[in-house]
Motif scaffolding. Structure first.
Motif, short mmCIF file in Angstrom:
data_model
loop_
_atom_site.label_atom_id
_atom_site.label_comp_id
_atom_site.label_asym_id
_atom_site.label_seq_id
_atom_site.Cartn_x
_atom_site.Cartn_y
_atom_site.Cartn_z
N ASN A 20 0.94 -1.23 -0.11
CA ASN A 20 -0.44 0.13 0.12
C ASN A 20 0.75 0.90 0.09
O ASN A 20 0.40 1.91 0.20
N PRO A 23 2.67 2.55 -5.46
CA PRO A 23 1.86 2.95 -6.30
C PRO A 23 2.15 1.57 -7.84
O PRO A 23 2.95 1.65 -7.78
N VAL A 28 -1.53 5.31 -14.16
CA VAL A 28 -2.54 5.18 -13.89
C VAL A 28 -3.46 5.96 -14.65
O VAL A 28 -3.46 7.26 -13.79
N ASP A 61 -4.75 -1.91 -10.61
CA ASP A 61 -3.53 -2.15 -10.28
C ASP A 61 -3.43 -3.78 -10.27
O ASP A 61 -4.51 -4.64 -9.84
N TRP A 85 -3.48 1.05 -1.82
CA TRP A 85 -2.66 2.73 -2.41
C TRP A 85 -3.34 2.61 -3.09
O TRP A 85 -4.56 2.06 -4.29
N PRO A 87 -4.93 6.75 -4.81
CA PRO A 87 -4.44 8.19 -5.41
C PRO A 87 -4.86 9.39 -4.56
O PRO A 87 -5.83 9.61 -3.94
N SER A 148 -4.76 16.04 -8.80
CA SER A 148 -3.46 15.00 -7.54
C SER A 148 -3.31 15.74 -6.57
O SER A 148 -2.73 16.67 -7.76
N TYR A 151 1.32 13.38 -7.95
CA TYR A 151 1.61 12.67 -9.23
C TYR A 151 1.34 14.06 -9.87
O TYR A 151 -0.05 14.83 -10.30
N LYS A 155 2.50 10.14 -14.45
CA LYS A 155 1.52 9.12 -12.97
C LYS A 155 0.12 8.96 -13.14
O LYS A 155 -0.39 7.88 -13.20
N ILE A 156 -0.74 10.18 -12.62
CA ILE A 156 -1.58 9.62 -12.94
C ILE A 156 -2.85 10.73 -13.49
O ILE A 156 -2.63 12.02 -13.68
#
Length: 416
Positions: A20, A23, A28, A61, A85, A87, A148, A151, A155-156
């Motif tokens: 957790n 990421p 993602v 995930d 985990w 976001p 976010s 990130y 990444k996100i």
């Protein structure tokens, strides 16, 4: 029905292969959905909106995926939210946040393909710019900026649903929901591109309360003031209390404008529409009160027997009536003159008739011509300046009544 221990074995497997603190690898893609449930209120002074929403987040995930056939066909399970985990998605313009599931151990739904889904209700208080220019017929737009915190878009990446659902929405007593706009985009934060979603709520105020409690009483006050300023209730036609009535109405509307100023933000960029309406009424009544001096001046010019020229009377569509002063109207005056049945009734009538040389002599016993004071009163009523003053009062009354009525009709029409 799964065999005993299947869920426990699956949970042990997922917690063993998932960390957790880390990421998922790669980008993602977070699918974010927000359902508006209720607008709790909009504070104009603080320029905030508080709303109850249902939030749903989904992402993949791979460390939380499993083969359903190895676990008796189990394709879905639940895990505590603190063990996986998630976001760090927040509302950037949020001022206060209340998670309604804080005291509840809300689990996270995990699917066999590795899809993670979190659903929760929350109360968000966000800052939004309140435009008071058309208050109380205003439309407001309050946006929730979702992104976010840590990130970037490498990444996100945020993805919003193209449509929104209002199946859980309940109306607000003061605000009517008109539209919801959902847009995806990016913004630059210190040279870093961050993916975000803008959830814009468009509402329209329901102005009936303000129209009934503020606008309509103001109109009634103005209408009564205008009627009181120009209606002729006395025989002399001169009423110095007209100015007092106008000042009282102006002070009353000034108090109503203070009530509005306490409701809206103290902005110097624009003035609320309702305050403009009150200022218009104050100026109108002020001009009306000053205009009464014109009619009183004209009326005073005729109190001492002066007559205007014929062309001035024609300008006001009036005709001379001085000949009517010499027409004697007979009436019963037994209570004003000596008893006509007495022996010296003729001698008592003769001096009175001598004072009225222009009266007709066609009368019978018991009836006498108009008294001299009545003739003077009639002379005042038939004076040209007096009749001009009455015509000026009628014109100003009509003009100012139209002037105060049209704006309130426009406001009520704009309510729709």
């Amino acid at each position: 029905i799964f065999p005993s221990g299947t869920s426990k074995r699956l949970t042990s497997l997922l917690l063993a292969q998932h960390d957790n603190r880390a990421p998922p690898d790669g980008v993602v893609n977070v699918h974010y959905e927000m359902d508006l449930v209720h607008i709790l209120g909009i504070d104009e002074l603080r320029q905030t909106m508080t709303a109850l929403v249902y939030v749903d987040e989904k992402w993949d995930d791979p460390t939380l995926a499993w083969n359903a056939s190895d676990f008796e066909g189990m394709s879905k399970t639940w895990l505590p939210i603190e063990n996986i985990w998630i976001p760090d998605i927040i509302i950037f313009n949020m001022l206060a946040h209340e998670d309604l599931l804080t005291s509840v151990r809300a689990p996270v739904v995990i699917y066999a393909n590795g899809t993670v889904e979190i659903s929760r209700p929350a109360v968000y208080t966000v800052s939004c710019e309140i435009n008071i220019k058309h208050f109380p017929l205003d439309d407001q737009r309050c946006a929730l900026e979702i992104a976010s915190w840590s990130y970037d878009n490498h990444k996100i990446r945020m993805h919003a649903t193209s449509t929104y659902s209002l199946q859980h929405y309940t109306d607000n007593e003061e605000w009517k929901l008109t539209n919801i706009l959902i847009t995806e985009g990016e913004y630059d934060h210190e040279g870093i591109a961050i993916s975000r979603i803008i959830y814009e709520v468009q509402v329209k105020r329901k102005p009936l309360f303000y129209m009934v409690t503020l606008t309509f009483p103001s109109y009634i006050m103005c209408a009564i003031s205008v009627v009181g300023l120009f209606a002729r209730f006395s025989t002399t036609g001169e009423r110095e209390e007209r100015f007092t009535l106008g000042v009282t109405a102006i002070l009353t509307m000034a108090v109503l404008s203070l009530v509005v100023s306490e409701k809206v933000p103290h902005s110097s960029t624009s003035v609320p529409l309702l305050v403009i309406y009150f200022l218009f009424n104050m100026v109108t009544v002020s001009v009306a009160a000053m205009s009464t001096g014109i009619s009183m001046k004209v009326h005073r010019m005729g109190r001492f027997g002066r007559e205007p020229p014929d062309w001035l009377l024609a300008l006001f569509f009036l005709t001379p009536k001085t000949h009517m002063l010499y027409e004697c109207k007979c009436s019963s005056t037994k209570d004003l003159l000596p008893n006509t049945h007495s022996s010296d009734s003729k001698s008592s009538r003769t001096p009175f008739l001598d004072r009225l040389p222009h009266c007709n002599n066609h009368f019978t016993d018991g009836y006498e011509c108009m008294h001299e004071s009545e003739i003077n009163l009639r002379r005042q009523h038939l004076n040209g300046y007096v009749r001009m003053a009455s015509r000026v009062d009628s014109f100003l009354l009509t003009f100012f009544m139209i002037l105060v009525t049209v704006p309130v009709l426009i406001l009520f029409y704009m309510m729709d």
